[in-house]
Design an enzyme around this catalytic site. Structure first.
Site, PDB file in Angstrom:
ATOM      1  N   GLY A  13     -12.838 -20.768 -60.776  1.00 11.50           N
ATOM      2  CA  GLY A  13     -13.735 -19.656 -60.532  1.00 11.50           C
ATOM      3  C   GLY A  13     -13.623 -18.506 -61.522  1.00 11.50           C
ATOM      4  N   SER A  69     -10.362 -31.781 -65.668  1.00  9.79           N
ATOM      5  CA  SER A  69     -11.751 -32.149 -65.400  1.00  9.79           C
ATOM      6  C   SER A  69     -12.667 -31.476 -66.411  1.00  9.79           C
ATOM      7  CB  SER A  69     -12.126 -31.712 -63.990  1.00  9.79           C
ATOM      8  OG  SER A  69     -11.885 -30.331 -63.856  1.00  9.79           O
ATOM      9  N   ALA A  75     -16.338 -29.328 -66.861  1.00  8.04           N
ATOM     10  CA  ALA A  75     -17.028 -28.318 -66.063  1.00  8.04           C
ATOM     11  C   ALA A  75     -17.980 -28.984 -65.083  1.00  8.04           C
ATOM     12  CB  ALA A  75     -17.820 -27.387 -66.974  1.00  8.04           C
ATOM     13  N   ILE A  76     -18.010 -28.509 -63.850  1.00  3.57           N
ATOM     14  CA  ILE A  76     -19.046 -28.941 -62.904  1.00  3.57           C
ATOM     15  C   ILE A  76     -20.087 -27.828 -62.821  1.00  3.57           C
ATOM     16  CG2 ILE A  76     -19.510 -29.563 -60.518  1.00  3.57           C
ATOM     17  CD1 ILE A  76     -16.709 -30.773 -60.399  1.00  3.57           C
ATOM     18  N   THR A  77     -19.643 -26.643 -62.429  1.00  2.00           N
ATOM     19  CA  THR A  77     -20.593 -25.519 -62.355  1.00  2.00           C
ATOM     20  C   THR A  77     -20.177 -24.376 -63.268  1.00  2.00           C
ATOM     21  OG1 THR A  77     -19.343 -24.621 -60.515  1.00  2.00           O
ATOM     22  CG2 THR A  77     -21.177 -26.062 -59.960  1.00  2.00           C
ATOM     23  N   ASP A 120     -18.011 -25.719 -50.775  1.00  3.86           N
ATOM     24  CA  ASP A 120     -16.747 -25.299 -51.362  1.00  3.86           C
ATOM     25  C   ASP A 120     -15.768 -25.113 -50.221  1.00  3.86           C
ATOM     26  OD1 ASP A 120     -15.054 -24.745 -53.360  1.00  3.86           O
ATOM     27  OD2 ASP A 120     -15.889 -22.795 -53.875  1.00  3.86           O
TER      28      ASP A 120
END
Lengths: 530, 530
Positions: free
Chosen positions: B193, B219, B221-223, B281
């Site tokens: 975040g 990982s 990026a997802i968002t 989330d």
């Protein structure tokens, strides 16, 4: 890896915008209620936009657009790099000719997404929120994922009764609303779960013969061995255009049609497509689904039948009372006059289970045939009597006698024949009712009294035997609760057209017939109205 | 209408069973994680079995079978009446040659369906229930509907902490589990975040230079505008086979690889495909997802970073403490040593946001360049110091000094260069880091102090500018919290490769830059460890 920048670059500079134009194509794949779009992996917009398979995209053509789930195609025979394909239903919904110029873009989230996310977080939603969500659902803007999330997040206990009213109101607003231009439009509904229970086909001709307006639309079986529409279809066409339903009702004051063509509470049909695979049977959804369909169909007065019993949907009187109060609250907010009747749901109603066997029972009652099942006759008269008492000219308590008079005089049979003829009679020979090719008797394994009959097991066995798809398949009950039987007596007979169906049904019976034979003291009594 | 009985009839009588045999075909359609089967509307099994489009069916060939969602085809060019098609991934999963003989049947419900339905009804589930559900999810037996229902039914508050442990344990068991044959395998993780926050790329070389084993998989990026894997990919190849990761770790005690190829907690990837479109989330899923990945990767010691701030995932200290205790409980049940660090999440960490700008910051810290962002340097040393204190030979409180010494001596840079070379260095010129074609300065509209920076807005602007897909796109922050600025000063610079990207990013900035300029008294202070 970063995408190849070349096409994006030149397009951003405005050199060749036409490369974004695609030709619309119908792909001959049926994906039911889910809109699917097909894009070639080689097409320029796919490469530029960075879509992924299963992304939600908008297909835009002129002033129309449709939201669809993306499938990526590697076979130019299905769609080429200059085409965008749509599944059959989606193509029809967009309503444009093949070859029309279309573009694709990332789908905007449905407008109600914020409200959906708030409900997932456990918040209470407003009337406007529910209208937004239901509007998006009925217009196909929700993906299966969003739809499921909404249904689970509003499952039992997660909505208060005002929210259930908001949902119901929104569901009515999402579709067509029929108007009959009469003060009183009556209907009845049973919350379901009791095999055989075909009272509508008796109640409707009786109350219509009394003069009440009763435009009954029914559903087909979802998980049961027969719905009213399936059973009525043995006798008459039920698949009627809304225009034709209106004509029949004007002439005969009633109909017994399938409700699927009328666009009543269309969001309900979309929600059922998710509730069914999850076996979701939420009170919330039941109240909103039943009341929205009835109000959209123009009913002003509704009689609601809530059967209770150990294998019914509602197990005991306190639960039935809670459900009744919830129905009453929402109905009153929607200006629908609602009466409820808590009935005996300990066993199937009537003897036949399955479309043709049930139609036989119904006709025997209408014909005052001595072989008619008395429980079906009695329950139907009781329901019809209560509905007749919606008539301000009828004194409380007189309804049952009026209904019985209509039935015994043959006026109910005559009304039913009118309805059948108006909808389009099926050619059948009444003697063929039970003439399925194959049958098998399920017998008592001991002497005693029938002390319990499991509605769910009876429904499962009848479905395995072929009902409702094979109309003359099903079960014929020879004994009901309280009957005394001897070892070897037939409890019920299975009917099937196909050997494999019969075999599967027999195998299930061998694991448990659904009948309990015991002592008189074990019989579960009820203290219900009847 | 009842189906035409003819084919069913003759087949039931056993006359022509071979008509049920179909030839397997790969249909060149990519439906990602969803298995789709294609049957012609004219094929005999379709007509007999009464499938509907979107039914779940099993495609069975020899001793193999796969469950898929049915699409019904009306174009013999896609599949003919004697074929059964499978989407690309499904065909690969079944693993048979085109033309193999296959049959279709109604899919059995996944074995864990009963447990799923119980969770939907609000019941508590057992360890065995969770293992069954996660096994079915990781093997693709759940439809999108079932998967969504599970995730919403286990959303925040619907699971107790033992259930979260059961879920975590089941997720570890669903995939591969790496073993490193050492007593101590350390890792760090941030709950996310905070834009820019690329501490892993500093912490990993520092602790590895100290001698700890730190096989870091990250990982994409997802968002967010960049994940550690995206930023590392600017410098080195991150897409490594598990075998190669093991070799690199054996030689250099560390790696900085993408975790997607390792089959660690594969159920997690399936669940993310539903969580993402719902912006779910949930704390539950966060704990199970993070801990299952780490444990599957073989970690024995984990340092967890929980940033708090008004625009961070966790807003205040009490929430952070609740989350910490939940992580600690599940970690202790799983035999993972867990330390947490509640950090300052009021603003981005470092100056660059976007893969290449972040890589520049990381390299400046490693090179002890005076332009290095001090907050990134300080936070990374703090985290590395706490991890070094996992070493039983290090006294409590000494870790920070050891980490600083490793960094300042150039040993961290040398270790990073070894890791980059081992993974496969990218050819780049450090001076190109910020050379995106287009840029735009976002300026202060008044004199004052920077009193708030909105992490979410900064992330959105950087994504619109093209990050992470365009590696050199993003944001370079010129001022941080507490800085005094004059009207017209640059707050941050946008970098983009494409005019449309820049335009969209500028438009969003105009609705709000993410910066609040006010008076010193309005600055939100923290009383955190650092």
């Amino acid at each position: 890896m970063p995408p190849s920048p070349a096409p994006r670059d030149s397009l951003a500079a405005g050199e060749d915008k036409s490369r974004l134009d695609l030709r619309l194509k119908q792909v001959a794949i049926d994906t039911h209620l889910e809109n699917v779009a097909y894009l070639s992996r080689d097409c320029i917009p796919y490469r530029i936009e960075g879509f992924q398979a299963l992304s939600r995209i908008d297909v835009v053509a002129g002033d129309r657009h449709i939201t669809a789930t993306l499938n990526v195609v590697d076979d130019p025979g299905i769609v080429g790099p200059e085409e965008v394909g749509l599944s059959e239903d989606a193509f029809r919904r967009l309503g444009l000719l093949a070859g029309s110029v279309a573009r694709v873009r990332h789908a905007e989230k449905p407008a109600s997404t914020g409200a959906l996310f708030r409900k997932i977080s456990g918040e209470r939603l407003t009337k406007a929120d529910y209208h937004g969500i239901v509007q998006d659902i009925s217009q196909g803007h929700y993906s299966k994922i969003e739809l499921t999330a909404f249904l689970i997040a509003t499952n039992n206990g997660a909505m208060d009764r005002d929210e259930i009213y908001y949902l119901t109101d929104a569901m009515v607003a999402s579709g067509r609303r029929l108007g009959w231009h009469e003060h009183m439009v009556v209907d009845k509904h049973c919350i379901g779960g009791i095999p055989g229970n075909r009272t509508s086909m008796l109640v409707v001709p009786i109350v219509a013969a009394h003069g009440l307006l009763c435009p009954k639309t029914s559903s087909r079986a979802i998980t049961s061995p027969s719905g009213t529409a399936d059973t009525m279809e043995v006798l008459a066409n039920v698949n009627l255009e809304p225009q034709r339903i209106a004509e029949i009702v004007r002439e005969h004051r009633a109909c017994l049609a399938w409700g699927g063509t009328a666009d009543l509470s269309p969001a309900d049909d979309v929600m059922i497509s998710v509730e069914r695979p999850l076996s979701l049977d939420s009170t919330t959804q039941m109240v909103a689904s039943i009341l929205s369909k009835k109000i959209a169909a123009g009913s002003t007065h509704l009689l609601l039948d809530i059967p209770i019993g150990p294998s019914a949907k509602v197990k005991n009187v306190p639960d039935a009372q809670r459900l009744r109060k919830l129905f009453e609250y929402v109905a009153s907010r929607m200006d629908l006059k609602l009466e409820t009747l808590v009935s005996d749901g300990r066993q199937p109603i009537g003897n036949g289970i399955g479309p043709m066997l049930e139609a036989r029972d119904v006709m025997r009652v209408l014909e005052n045939d001595p072989r008619a099942p008395q429980d079906l006759r009695h329950k139907s008269l009781h329901l019809a009597g209560r509905m007749i008492e919606f008539d301000p000219d009828v004194r409380g308590g007189e309804g049952y006698a009026i209904a019985r008079d209509i039935l015994e005089s043959g006026r109910a049979l005559a009304k039913m024949k009118d309805i059948i003829a108006a909808q389009g009679a099926k050619a059948f020979n009444p003697n063929d009712f039970v003439r399925a090719r194959l049958s098998h008797d399920v017998i008592a394994e001991r002497d005693g009294m029938v002390t319990a009959i499991d509605n769910l097991r009876i429904a499962q066995v009848a479905r395995l035997a072929g009902a409702p798809k094979v109309p003359n398949a099903g079960i014929d009950l020879a004994h009901k609760l309280g009957d005394t039987v001897r070892k070897g007596d037939t409890l019920y007979t299975l009917y099937a057209e196909y050997p494999s169906d019969l075999m599967f049904a027999i195998q299930l019976c061998e694991r448990g017939s659904g009948y309990t034979i015991g002592d008189a003291a074990e019989l579960l009594h009820t203290w219900l109205e009847f």
